[in-house]
Design a protein around this motif. Structure first.
Motif, PDB file in Angstrom:
ATOM      1  N   LEU A   1      30.683  50.366  57.695  1.00  0.00           N
ATOM      2  CA  LEU A   1      31.303  50.258  56.377  1.00  0.00           C
ATOM      3  C   LEU A   1      31.594  51.645  55.812  1.00  0.00           C
ATOM      4  O   LEU A   1      32.638  51.865  55.182  1.00  0.00           O
ATOM      5  CB  LEU A   1      30.406  49.467  55.429  1.00  0.00           C
ATOM      6  N   MET A   2      30.697  52.597  56.032  1.00  0.00           N
ATOM      7  CA  MET A   2      30.946  53.969  55.597  1.00  0.00           C
ATOM      8  C   MET A   2      32.176  54.526  56.292  1.00  0.00           C
ATOM      9  O   MET A   2      33.050  55.147  55.665  1.00  0.00           O
ATOM     10  CB  MET A   2      29.723  54.841  55.889  1.00  0.00           C
ATOM     11  N   GLN A   3      32.275  54.315  57.607  1.00  0.00           N
ATOM     12  CA  GLN A   3      33.409  54.848  58.357  1.00  0.00           C
ATOM     13  C   GLN A   3      34.733  54.279  57.842  1.00  0.00           C
ATOM     14  O   GLN A   3      35.733  54.996  57.730  1.00  0.00           O
ATOM     15  CB  GLN A   3      33.213  54.542  59.849  1.00  0.00           C
ATOM     16  N   LEU A   4      34.749  52.999  57.505  1.00  0.00           N
ATOM     17  CA  LEU A   4      35.960  52.388  56.967  1.00  0.00           C
ATOM     18  C   LEU A   4      36.278  52.892  55.566  1.00  0.00           C
ATOM     19  O   LEU A   4      37.437  52.861  55.135  1.00  0.00           O
ATOM     20  CB  LEU A   4      35.810  50.866  56.947  1.00  0.00           C
ATOM     21  N   ASN A   5      35.274  53.368  54.861  1.00  0.00           N
ATOM     22  CA  ASN A   5      35.456  53.888  53.504  1.00  0.00           C
ATOM     23  C   ASN A   5      35.913  55.336  53.476  1.00  0.00           C
ATOM     24  O   ASN A   5      36.117  55.894  52.389  1.00  0.00           O
ATOM     25  CB  ASN A   5      34.145  53.775  52.720  1.00  0.00           C
ATOM     26  N   MET A   6      36.089  55.965  54.627  1.00  0.00           N
ATOM     27  CA  MET A   6      36.411  57.399  54.668  1.00  0.00           C
ATOM     28  C   MET A   6      37.879  57.654  54.305  1.00  0.00           C
ATOM     29  O   MET A   6      38.656  58.224  55.073  1.00  0.00           O
ATOM     30  CB  MET A   6      36.078  57.969  56.040  1.00  0.00           C
ATOM     31  N   HIS A   7      38.226  57.214  53.111  1.00  0.00           N
ATOM     32  CA  HIS A   7      39.538  57.480  52.527  1.00  0.00           C
ATOM     33  C   HIS A   7      39.311  57.966  51.103  1.00  0.00           C
ATOM     34  O   HIS A   7      38.435  57.457  50.398  1.00  0.00           O
ATOM     35  CB  HIS A   7      40.404  56.211  52.520  1.00  0.00           C
ATOM     36  N   THR A   8      40.092  58.920  50.678  1.00  0.00           N
ATOM     37  CA  THR A   8      39.934  59.451  49.327  1.00  0.00           C
ATOM     38  C   THR A   8      40.308  58.385  48.301  1.00  0.00           C
ATOM     39  O   THR A   8      41.031  57.428  48.609  1.00  0.00           O
ATOM     40  CB  THR A   8      40.828  60.676  49.120  1.00  0.00           C
ATOM     41  N   PRO A   9      39.846  58.558  47.056  1.00  0.00           N
ATOM     42  CA  PRO A   9      40.235  57.613  45.999  1.00  0.00           C
ATOM     43  C   PRO A   9      41.741  57.553  45.782  1.00  0.00           C
ATOM     44  O   PRO A   9      42.258  56.531  45.306  1.00  0.00           O
ATOM     45  CB  PRO A   9      39.519  58.164  44.759  1.00  0.00           C
ATOM     46  N   GLN A  10      42.450  58.614  46.123  1.00  0.00           N
ATOM     47  CA  GLN A  10      43.905  58.594  46.006  1.00  0.00           C
ATOM     48  C   GLN A  10      44.535  57.689  47.067  1.00  0.00           C
ATOM     49  O   GLN A  10      45.600  57.105  46.852  1.00  0.00           O
ATOM     50  CB  GLN A  10      44.477  60.019  46.131  1.00  0.00           C
ATOM     51  N   GLU A  11      43.892  57.595  48.215  1.00  0.00           N
ATOM     52  CA  GLU A  11      44.405  56.754  49.295  1.00  0.00           C
ATOM     53  C   GLU A  11      43.979  55.296  49.152  1.00  0.00           C
ATOM     54  O   GLU A  11      44.710  54.387  49.554  1.00  0.00           O
ATOM     55  CB  GLU A  11      43.901  57.278  50.650  1.00  0.00           C
ATOM     56  N   LEU A  12      42.793  55.086  48.592  1.00  0.00           N
ATOM     57  CA  LEU A  12      42.219  53.740  48.545  1.00  0.00           C
ATOM     58  C   LEU A  12      41.393  53.616  47.267  1.00  0.00           C
ATOM     59  O   LEU A  12      40.381  54.296  47.108  1.00  0.00           O
ATOM     60  CB  LEU A  12      41.331  53.513  49.778  1.00  0.00           C
ATOM     61  N   SER A  13      41.844  52.761  46.366  1.00  0.00           N
ATOM     62  CA  SER A  13      41.174  52.632  45.074  1.00  0.00           C
ATOM     63  C   SER A  13      39.901  51.800  45.196  1.00  0.00           C
ATOM     64  O   SER A  13      39.671  51.109  46.189  1.00  0.00           O
ATOM     65  CB  SER A  13      42.117  51.968  44.065  1.00  0.00           C
TER      66      SER A  13
ATOM     67  N   ALA B   1      29.076  55.362  48.668  1.00  0.00           N
ATOM     68  CA  ALA B   1      28.503  56.659  48.272  1.00  0.00           C
ATOM     69  C   ALA B   1      28.375  57.583  49.472  1.00  0.00           C
ATOM     70  O   ALA B   1      28.618  58.801  49.370  1.00  0.00           O
ATOM     71  CB  ALA B   1      27.148  56.434  47.615  1.00  0.00           C
ATOM     72  N   TRP B   2      27.985  57.038  50.596  1.00  0.00           N
ATOM     73  CA  TRP B   2      27.837  57.813  51.836  1.00  0.00           C
ATOM     74  C   TRP B   2      29.180  58.422  52.226  1.00  0.00           C
ATOM     75  O   TRP B   2      29.279  59.611  52.565  1.00  0.00           O
ATOM     76  CB  TRP B   2      27.285  56.897  52.918  1.00  0.00           C
ATOM     77  N   ALA B   3      30.231  57.597  52.185  1.00  0.00           N
ATOM     78  CA  ALA B   3      31.562  58.087  52.549  1.00  0.00           C
ATOM     79  C   ALA B   3      32.020  59.178  51.593  1.00  0.00           C
ATOM     80  O   ALA B   3      32.601  60.192  52.020  1.00  0.00           O
ATOM     81  CB  ALA B   3      32.555  56.930  52.558  1.00  0.00           C
ATOM     82  N   MET B   4      31.771  58.998  50.296  1.00  0.00           N
ATOM     83  CA  MET B   4      32.199  60.009  49.329  1.00  0.00           C
ATOM     84  C   MET B   4      31.452  61.332  49.543  1.00  0.00           C
ATOM     85  O   MET B   4      32.026  62.411  49.404  1.00  0.00           O
ATOM     86  CB  MET B   4      31.994  59.506  47.907  1.00  0.00           C
ATOM     87  N   ARG B   5      30.173  61.249  49.897  1.00  0.00           N
ATOM     88  CA  ARG B   5      29.421  62.484  50.184  1.00  0.00           C
ATOM     89  C   ARG B   5      30.016  63.194  51.388  1.00  0.00           C
ATOM     90  O   ARG B   5      30.129  64.436  51.401  1.00  0.00           O
ATOM     91  CB  ARG B   5      27.948  62.158  50.434  1.00  0.00           C
ATOM     92  N   ARG B   6      30.361  62.440  52.401  1.00  0.00           N
ATOM     93  CA  ARG B   6      30.935  63.066  53.600  1.00  0.00           C
ATOM     94  C   ARG B   6      32.307  63.670  53.303  1.00  0.00           C
ATOM     95  O   ARG B   6      32.631  64.763  53.786  1.00  0.00           O
ATOM     96  CB  ARG B   6      31.051  62.025  54.726  1.00  0.00           C
ATOM     97  N   LEU B   7      33.123  62.962  52.537  1.00  0.00           N
ATOM     98  CA  LEU B   7      34.437  63.515  52.163  1.00  0.00           C
ATOM     99  C   LEU B   7      34.274  64.777  51.333  1.00  0.00           C
ATOM    100  O   LEU B   7      35.020  65.754  51.510  1.00  0.00           O
ATOM    101  CB  LEU B   7      35.226  62.470  51.394  1.00  0.00           C
ATOM    102  N   ALA B   8      33.300  64.776  50.418  1.00  0.00           N
ATOM    103  CA  ALA B   8      33.059  65.970  49.590  1.00  0.00           C
ATOM    104  C   ALA B   8      32.620  67.141  50.465  1.00  0.00           C
ATOM    105  O   ALA B   8      33.046  68.284  50.261  1.00  0.00           O
ATOM    106  CB  ALA B   8      32.000  65.658  48.546  1.00  0.00           C
ATOM    107  N   ALA B   9      31.756  66.873  51.445  1.00  0.00           N
ATOM    108  CA  ALA B   9      31.287  67.927  52.344  1.00  0.00           C
ATOM    109  C   ALA B   9      32.435  68.505  53.161  1.00  0.00           C
ATOM    110  O   ALA B   9      32.411  69.682  53.542  1.00  0.00           O
ATOM    111  CB  ALA B   9      30.207  67.386  53.267  1.00  0.00           C
ATOM    112  N   LYS B  10      33.447  67.692  53.434  1.00  0.00           N
ATOM    113  CA  LYS B  10      34.610  68.155  54.177  1.00  0.00           C
ATOM    114  C   LYS B  10      35.657  68.802  53.277  1.00  0.00           C
ATOM    115  O   LYS B  10      36.695  69.241  53.751  1.00  0.00           O
ATOM    116  CB  LYS B  10      35.247  66.967  54.931  1.00  0.00           C
ATOM    117  N   GLY B  11      35.392  68.825  51.963  1.00  0.00           N
ATOM    118  CA  GLY B  11      36.327  69.417  51.017  1.00  0.00           C
ATOM    119  C   GLY B  11      37.547  68.570  50.764  1.00  0.00           C
ATOM    120  O   GLY B  11      38.609  69.095  50.378  1.00  0.00           O
ATOM    121  N   LYS B  12      37.443  67.244  50.945  1.00  0.00           N
ATOM    122  CA  LYS B  12      38.608  66.373  50.824  1.00  0.00           C
ATOM    123  C   LYS B  12      38.679  65.631  49.500  1.00  0.00           C
ATOM    124  O   LYS B  12      39.641  64.897  49.264  1.00  0.00           O
ATOM    125  CB  LYS B  12      38.628  65.368  51.979  1.00  0.00           C
TER     126      LYS B  12
END
Length: 241
Positions: free
Chosen positions: A181-193, A225-236
């Protein structure tokens, strides 16, 4: 043909496609075939292979397992070892485009005329992934690029690729489901609300009848939350969540 591809030669009709640094992948569009050469990840890979099978063997077995269970996955055509010690697998192409391509390019966010079809994509995807998890399967790398979507007959149909790290259980472990579920969530809020993610999750939840409402909601919150932390760590992430 496999020997030519392994020797960095491309027979007529074949072209290289982007892949990780641990694989070499070529595609023949006319024959609808993929060639994947599994390059060693570490010196210990041969030792691991004796314990649980090589990556090529696992990919072949997991493709077959999915297909036998009624899910769409590549059909294995040929496989073997190369002189370098690496292994290869030739399999059929499955129809469709990656869900990431649908979300970013074919059904881009913000277009009112595509609103209904985007929601259908996410609902159909949630149903498909929920059925996969309910059956005990966990995908080894469920990025949206590894789930292909084909729109026909008024609905989306899905196929799973890069199945070498899949596993199947009597009951899919919660930590593995959460990772998918985290992997599927790995889209920014701009890409996926958030509301679109909820469409997916509600459809997924309807297939996971064994979970209590509390368990399901915890999985939804934690995977997001996990996906958002990973995106933040990647600077995305351009805005805080």
């Amino acid at each position: 043909m496999a020997a030519q591809l392994a020797d960095r030669q491309l027979p007529d009709g074949w072209e290289l496609v982007n892949s990780s640094g641990f694989a070499r992948v070529a595609h023949n569009a006319e024959q609808r075939l993929f060639y994947k050469e599994f390059l060693p990840r570490s010196p210990l890979e041969s030792v691991k292979a004796t314990l649980r099978g090589s990556r090529a063997t696992r990919a072949r077995i997991h493709n077959d397992e999915l297909r036998l269970a009624g899910f769409k996955a590549p059909q294995n055509i040929a496989w073997g070892a190369l002189g370098s010690g690496a292994e290869y697998l030739i399999s059929t192409a499955v129809p469709g485009h990656g869900v990431d391509d649908w979300l970013r390019r074919q059904l881009p966010p913000g277009d009112p005329s595509l609103f209904k079809k985007r929601r259908q994509l996410l609902s159909d995807l949630g149903q498909a992934v929920g059925r996969l998890h309910h059956t005990g399967f966990v995908h080894g790398d469920m990025r949206t690029g590894n789930v292909l979507a084909d729109y026909r007959g008024g609905r989306f149909h899905f196929a799973y690729i890069d199945n070498e790290r899949n596993s199947r259980h009597k009951v899919a472990p919660g930590k593995f489901v959460a990772r998918n579920l985290m992997q599927l969530n790995m889209h920014t809020p701009q890409e996926l609300s958030r509301s679109e993610r909820w469409v997916f999750f509600q459809a997924w939840r309807r297939q996971m009848r064994e979970l209590s409402e509390t368990e399901a909601n915890v999985l939804a919150r934690e995977s997001f939350a996990w996906a958002m932390r990973r995106l933040a760590a990647k600077g995305k992430l351009v805005t805080s969540q």
